[in-house]
Design an enzyme around this catalytic site. Structure first.
Site, mmCIF file in Angstrom:
data_model
loop_
_atom_site.group_PDB
_atom_site.id
_atom_site.type_symbol
_atom_site.label_atom_id
_atom_site.label_comp_id
_atom_site.label_asym_id
_atom_site.label_seq_id
_atom_site.Cartn_x
_atom_site.Cartn_y
_atom_site.Cartn_z
ATOM 1 N N ALA A 65 0.860 -1.179 0.000
ATOM 2 C CA ALA A 65 0.000 0.000 0.000
ATOM 3 C C ALA A 65 0.897 1.230 0.000
ATOM 4 C CB ALA A 65 -0.900 -0.015 1.229
ATOM 5 N N GLY A 109 0.794 -5.058 1.115
ATOM 6 C CA GLY A 109 -0.412 -5.177 0.306
ATOM 7 C C GLY A 109 -0.149 -5.799 -1.060
ATOM 8 N N GLU A 112 -0.293 -9.391 -0.398
ATOM 9 C CA GLU A 112 -1.693 -9.729 -0.109
ATOM 10 C C GLU A 112 -2.535 -9.747 -1.381
ATOM 11 O OE1 GLU A 112 -1.803 -6.595 2.908
ATOM 12 O OE2 GLU A 112 -2.482 -8.115 4.334
ATOM 13 N N GLU A 132 4.925 -5.007 7.223
ATOM 14 C CA GLU A 132 4.148 -3.985 7.933
ATOM 15 C C GLU A 132 4.624 -3.752 9.356
ATOM 16 O OE1 GLU A 132 2.858 -6.419 6.045
ATOM 17 O OE2 GLU A 132 1.182 -5.646 4.863
HETATM 18 C C1 HXC Z 1 4.979 4.501 -1.120
HETATM 19 C C2 HXC Z 1 6.890 3.580 -1.947
HETATM 20 C C3 HXC Z 1 6.560 2.330 -1.408
HETATM 21 C C4 HXC Z 1 5.322 2.227 -0.687
HETATM 22 C C5 HXC Z 1 8.435 2.128 -2.411
HETATM 23 N N1 HXC Z 1 8.060 3.422 -2.562
HETATM 24 N N2 HXC Z 1 7.535 1.454 -1.711
HETATM 25 N N3 HXC Z 1 6.099 4.645 -1.798
HETATM 26 N N4 HXC Z 1 4.580 3.346 -0.576
HETATM 27 N N5 HXC Z 1 4.902 1.077 -0.168
HETATM 28 C C6 HXC Z 1 8.784 4.480 -3.248
HETATM 29 C C7 HXC Z 1 9.962 4.991 -2.451
HETATM 30 O O1 HXC Z 1 9.519 5.910 -1.487
HETATM 31 C C8 HXC Z 1 10.776 5.611 -3.518
HETATM 32 O O2 HXC Z 1 10.233 6.874 -3.868
HETATM 33 C C9 HXC Z 1 10.559 4.698 -4.715
HETATM 34 O O3 HXC Z 1 9.348 3.995 -4.445
HETATM 35 C C10 HXC Z 1 11.668 3.667 -4.867
HETATM 36 O O4 HXC Z 1 11.825 2.988 -3.652
HETATM 37 P P1 HXC Z 1 13.240 2.802 -2.898
HETATM 38 O O5 HXC Z 1 12.928 2.530 -1.480
HETATM 39 O O6 HXC Z 1 14.128 3.925 -3.217
HETATM 40 O O7 HXC Z 1 13.755 1.487 -3.663
HETATM 41 P P2 HXC Z 1 14.761 0.371 -3.084
HETATM 42 O O8 HXC Z 1 15.877 1.012 -2.323
HETATM 43 O O9 HXC Z 1 15.063 -0.483 -4.261
HETATM 44 O O10 HXC Z 1 13.907 -0.457 -2.029
HETATM 45 C C11 HXC Z 1 12.816 -1.238 -2.442
HETATM 46 C C12 HXC Z 1 11.940 -1.636 -1.218
HETATM 47 C C13 HXC Z 1 11.557 -0.393 -0.424
HETATM 48 C C14 HXC Z 1 12.709 -2.633 -0.342
HETATM 49 C C15 HXC Z 1 10.724 -2.361 -1.808
HETATM 50 O O11 HXC Z 1 11.000 0.567 -1.320
HETATM 51 C C16 HXC Z 1 10.544 -0.628 0.653
HETATM 52 O O12 HXC Z 1 10.850 -1.158 1.697
HETATM 53 N N6 HXC Z 1 9.278 -0.214 0.400
HETATM 54 C C17 HXC Z 1 8.219 -0.304 1.401
HETATM 55 C C18 HXC Z 1 7.740 -1.702 1.539
HETATM 56 C C19 HXC Z 1 6.627 -1.812 2.598
HETATM 57 O O13 HXC Z 1 6.848 -1.477 3.758
HETATM 58 N N7 HXC Z 1 5.461 -2.252 2.191
HETATM 59 C C20 HXC Z 1 4.325 -2.420 3.109
HETATM 60 C C21 HXC Z 1 3.497 -1.191 3.100
HETATM 61 S S1 HXC Z 1 2.175 -1.347 4.251
HETATM 62 P P3 HXC Z 1 11.099 8.233 -3.755
HETATM 63 O O14 HXC Z 1 10.105 9.277 -4.162
HETATM 64 O O15 HXC Z 1 11.576 8.324 -2.359
HETATM 65 O O16 HXC Z 1 12.198 8.004 -4.740
HETATM 66 C C22 HXC Z 1 0.996 -2.219 3.453
HETATM 67 C C23 HXC Z 1 -0.259 -2.486 4.230
HETATM 68 C C24 HXC Z 1 -1.385 -2.936 3.322
HETATM 69 O O17 HXC Z 1 1.142 -2.624 2.357
HETATM 70 C C25 HXC Z 1 -2.635 -3.035 4.129
HETATM 71 C C26 HXC Z 1 -3.868 -3.165 3.277
HETATM 72 C C27 HXC Z 1 -4.322 -1.895 2.651
#
Ligand code: HXC
Length: 258
Positions: A65, A109, A112, A132
């Protein structure tokens, strides 16, 4: 329809939806989820389509998400809007098989969403995880339930409590995915699988999907009863007569989805 965050095309009888928000690793914001829902329902309603493939880029299926959009949400608003039910569960309403073709990150997400699909095909570079817990929350779109049913309690606990990612080989070993394919062949393999399904009798395909899904939600006795009802009902279709006649006559069936 005009979409901004997904790309949609058909390849033969397979509807292909590609998540296309590369600058955010396909983070699943509201707009993307709305577009995805529309595209899924449009393919589901299209008689020319027999199966749907959902994919992302080679780098990311979806990194979860959208955290930037989520961070300021308030409880009254997300509760009132039934945010997850409204935006996230459209794929569960689709009657046709949906194949998730996962390359790169399928996190939170994203994982999921893949698990809500009927079959997951993984590229060799796929990485699955529920990170998460690192954000001070827990999975919210079924992750604690579907991952546990797929890989069992111990591994699901470990992944959900630590946020550790699983690579494609581990995902296959753990029964999270049907199969691992070379990354460059992922979409072709997914479409080929979709084509195979789309060539079969649509009523039996839809009922088979429904029956397998019931296995997660009811007792064995009720599930078997449900299956038997559907099985017997297929004797009311022309395709059952055609499929069995073709076998006996040693020819290919010509299913008419009737
Ligand atoms: C918003 C995101 C994002 C996310 C990545 N980006 N994941 N933006 N929401 N979930 C953005 C980053 O901010 C960044 O933008 C760009 O994408 C590239 O990401 P990087 O982090 O620079 O890439 P990298 O170093 O290759 O790392 C990849 C990654 C990391 C390991 C996947 O991006 C990461 O950990 N992302 C978050 C993963 C996460 O926590 N997902 C769960 C979310 S909670 P900028 O603008 O900074 O360049 C969830 C709950 C769902 O999903 C519940 C139901 C609705």
């Amino acid at each position: 329809a005009e979409y901004g965050m997904i790309l949609v095309e058909t390849q033969g009888r397979v509807g292909v939806i590609r998540l296309n928000r590369p600058q955010a690793l396909n983070a699943l914001c509201d707009r993307l989820m709305d577009e995805l829902g529309q595209a899924l329902l449009a393919f589901d309603a299209d008689d020319a389509v027999g199966a749907i493939v959902l994919t992302g880029s080679e780098k990311a299926f979806a990194a979860g998400a959208d955290i930037k959009e989520m961070r300021d949400r308030t409880y009254p608003a997300v509760y009132r809007d039934d945010w997850i039910g409204e935006k996230w569960e459209t794929v569960l309403r689709v009657r046709k098989p949906v194949i998730a073709a996962v390359a790169g990150f399928a996190l939170g997400g994203g994982c999921e969403l893949a698990m809500m699909c009927d079959i997951i095909l993984a590229a060799e570079n796929a990485k699955f995880g529920q990170p998460e817990i690192n954000l001070g929350v827990i999975p919210g779109a079924g992750g604690t339930q579907r991952l546990t049913r797929a890989v069992g309690k111990s591994k699901a606990m470990e992944m959900i409590l630590t946020g550790r990612m699983m690579d494609a080989a581990e995902a296959e070993r753990s029964n999270l995915v049907a199969r691992v394919v070379p990354t460059g062949q992922l979409l072709d393999e997914a479409v080929k699988l979709g084509e195979r399904i789309a060539s079969l009798s649509a009523p039996s395909v839809a009922m088979a999907k429904e029956a397998v899904n019931v296995a997660h939600e009811t007792t064995l006795r009720e599930g078997v009863r449900f299956e038997r009802r559907l099985f017997l009902s297929l004797f009311a279709t022309e395709d059952q007569k055609e499929g069995m006649a073709a076998f006996v006559e040693k020819r290919k069936p010509n299913f008419r989805n009737a």
